[in-house]
Write an enzyme that holds these catalytic residues in place. Structure first.
Site, mmCIF file in Angstrom:
data_model
loop_
_atom_site.group_PDB
_atom_site.id
_atom_site.type_symbol
_atom_site.label_atom_id
_atom_site.label_comp_id
_atom_site.label_asym_id
_atom_site.label_seq_id
_atom_site.Cartn_x
_atom_site.Cartn_y
_atom_site.Cartn_z
ATOM 1 N N ARG A 186 -13.236 35.096 45.293
ATOM 2 C CA ARG A 186 -13.010 34.067 46.300
ATOM 3 C C ARG A 186 -12.618 32.719 45.679
ATOM 4 O O ARG A 186 -11.846 31.954 46.273
ATOM 5 C CB ARG A 186 -14.287 33.896 47.121
ATOM 6 N N TYR A 233 -17.734 35.218 44.056
ATOM 7 C CA TYR A 233 -17.015 34.016 43.616
ATOM 8 C C TYR A 233 -15.863 34.340 42.667
ATOM 9 O O TYR A 233 -14.848 33.639 42.659
ATOM 10 C CB TYR A 233 -17.970 33.058 42.912
ATOM 11 N N HIS A 291 -3.563 16.272 -3.115
ATOM 12 C CA HIS A 291 -3.969 16.475 -1.726
ATOM 13 C C HIS A 291 -3.761 17.921 -1.252
ATOM 14 O O HIS A 291 -4.227 18.286 -0.170
ATOM 15 C CB HIS A 291 -3.205 15.525 -0.811
ATOM 16 N N GLU A 308 -12.685 6.548 4.876
ATOM 17 C CA GLU A 308 -12.407 7.329 6.079
ATOM 18 C C GLU A 308 -13.751 7.697 6.704
ATOM 19 O O GLU A 308 -14.226 8.823 6.594
ATOM 20 C CB GLU A 308 -11.587 8.566 5.710
ATOM 21 N N PHE A 362 -2.555 7.658 12.178
ATOM 22 C CA PHE A 362 -2.805 9.007 11.663
ATOM 23 C C PHE A 362 -4.098 9.612 12.184
ATOM 24 O O PHE A 362 -4.345 10.803 12.015
ATOM 25 C CB PHE A 362 -2.861 8.983 10.127
ATOM 26 N N TYR A 409 0.821 -1.215 0.000
ATOM 27 C CA TYR A 409 0.000 0.000 0.000
ATOM 28 C C TYR A 409 0.851 1.259 0.000
ATOM 29 O O TYR A 409 1.765 1.422 0.819
ATOM 30 C CB TYR A 409 -0.930 0.030 1.226
ATOM 31 N N ASN A 415 0.713 11.936 5.431
ATOM 32 C CA ASN A 415 -0.041 11.290 6.509
ATOM 33 C C ASN A 415 0.508 11.731 7.859
ATOM 34 O O ASN A 415 1.712 11.654 8.087
ATOM 35 C CB ASN A 415 0.094 9.771 6.421
#
Length: 506
Positions: free
Chosen positions: A290, A287, A84, A421, A336, A54, A201
């Protein structure tokens, strides 16, 4: 200049900051080079075995079953980077882009990515020569990591896309990458099998943006204690809720730390001594005064969790597949996926936002005469002058913006890549939101410091504790006491610069 050795295992968050701001040089550790060579040798050996591997001789994502001819393998890696690089929006600021380059180089130096040594060297040389990739900040869903941002980084290595040429001391110049490389004395590389995939990646974009946001938030946690101490002095508040035994009775670490800082900031105050004893009409403070240790401390605890996650992630192998020379295996997995980082950065945003939320309430205490006992909006000749009325409104606007930004990105997911994905982290979205939240926190704290300084002026001739007095002096060195209305945005910006530069770290 400090030297940072990249070995894929020992990089610290503070070293990331130093390199990001060009205060340190990065170098590849000798032992890392040996691991990189061994991993590359395994990749090249697999090219000869006739099997499908791959990302080495196949397509990507849902195209993983498509076998690629040997003659097209260089083109395959180049096409991956080009296709990409689909990011949009403003470029990452220079320091974030430099952090991205550093983190990518460190991960590759781990020696499980299969990249060539010369490609890694070019990546480090970008930092050395001031070549900063133009990386659009939007377009990552944090699935196979930050594909689009990392592809824009990889473009520069092959002489495509754009880069800033930003040598130390010079104004950055945006150029075509090939020209930026040429001027820096560098040459692009031709990516070999597996290298394009090794570059795109990973979680380094979300980790880079998130790391710088975290480190800024940690400094702002200290600044919140200082701002709160100044306000306490201006409001004649009590130090008793910060007593060590109160904090020990609960045992929350961040609370203990913040209370100790508040005690140190307020020790020896003339203002505090002036309202001790039976003459003091107050029973309890609100508050926002405090409970400063509890609120600021919870922020510290949240930031501590984020630091642990990012401290691991900057040394994490997050590309795919991973190359293991010791076993001779090249294995596909899911490192990834950005979920650990996305969740931590959502915590960062939520935790930091409370520093602004409680700060704005303290500003309201300061400007509201029914709560402070001081002139309305701390204005001289109120009515004619509005004083700090709208400074509080600005703080409120930023706090409300943070409430919207604090919706966690990490609970979202949207399928991509034809369903391969099918669960994503939205980690880069979490990082960008956290960055904006931290920016807003900085401004809210600057507003409180500005307004509290005016309140301390109104308590004269009584003097606050020494650390508070010193912070007040440094503020007054750049912003004079408000005697009549003026453009407050200039005052706010001046105090913001003090905060950013660390000038108020007392």
């Amino acid at each position: 200049m400090e030297h940072v050795l990249l070995d894929g295992d020992t990089l610290t968050l503070d070293e990331v900051l130093a390199v990001a701001h060009a205060r340190a040089r990065a170098e590849i550790a000798p032992e890392a080079r040996d691991r990189v060579r061994r991993a590359r040798a395994l990749v090249e050996a697999r090219l000869e075995d006739g099997e499908a591997h791959y990302g080495i001789n196949t397509g990507f994502g849902t195209l993983a079953e498509v076998r690629i001819d040997r003659a097209d393998l260089e083109r395959l890696q180049r096409n991956l980077v080009l296709s990409h690089a689909a990011g949009v929006g403003a470029p990452l600021p220079l320091e974030e882009a430099r952090a991205l380059v550093l983190l990518r180089a460190n991960v590759l130096a781990k020696g499980v990515s299969g990249i060539r040594e010369e490609t890694l060297d070019l990546l480090v040389a970008l930092l050395e020569r001031g070549v900063v990739p133009v990386v659009p900040e939007r377009g990552s869903v944090g699935a196979s990591g930050d594909l689009a941002p990392l592809a824009h980084l990889a473009l520069v290595l092959i002489g495509e896309g754009e880069a800033f040429l930003a040598p130390p001391g010079a104004a950055p110049e945006r150029l075509p990458s090939r020209e930026a490389l040429r001027r820096a004395g560098l040459a692009p590389v031709i990516l070999q099998p597996k290298e394009g995939l090794a570059l795109v990646n990973g979680t380094q974009a979300m980790a880079a943006v998130g790391t710088l946001a975290l480190l800024r938030a940690e400094r702002l946690a200290d600044m919140a204690d200082l701002a709160g101490a100044m306000t306490l002095e201006g409001l004649l508040g009590s130090q008793r809720p910060f007593a060590a035994e109160i904090q020990a009775a609960r045992g929350q670490l961040g609370q203990v730390v913040s209370a100790a800082r508040l005690r140190a900031l307020l020790e020896g105050s003339e203002i505090n001594a002036s309202h001790q004893g039976p003459g003091c009409h107050k029973v309890q403070d609100p508050y926002s005064l405090r409970c400063m240790p509890q609120v600021h401390g919870a922020t510290r605890d949240g930031l501590s969790f984020c630091r642990q996650v990012l401290g691991r992630e900057v040394n994490a192998a997050t590309d795919n597949p991973l190359v293991f020379p010791d076993t001779g295996e090249i294995v596909s997995g899911g490192n990834f996926h950005g979920q650990p980082v996305a969740l931590a950065l959502d915590v960062l945003g939520i935790a930091a936002s409370h520093l602004a939320a409680i700060s704005e309430r303290r500003v309201e205490q300061l400007v509201n005469p029914s709560l402070s006992g001081l002139p309305p909006f701390l204005a001289p000749r109120h009515g004619l002058n509005s004083g700090f009325m709208i400074a509080q409104v600005t703080s409120a606007a930023l706090v409300s913006e943070n409430k919207v930004l604090c919706h966690p990105a990490s609970v979202d997911s949207i399928p991509s890549s034809a369903g391969r994905e099918d669960h994503v982290s939205m980690g880069m979205t979490a990082a960008l939101k956290a960055r904006q939240i931290v920016e807003n926190v900085r401004t809210c704290l600057a507003i409180e410091l500005l307004v509290a300084a005016q309140a301390i002026d109104l308590r004269a001739p009584l003097r606050p504790a020494a650390p508070v007095a010193e912070a007040h002096r440094r503020i007054r060195a750049v912003v004079p006491r408000l005697e009549e209305d003026r453009e407050l945005h200039r005052d706010i910006e001046a105090v913001c610069r003090l905060v950013d530069g660390g000038a108020l770290a007392v």
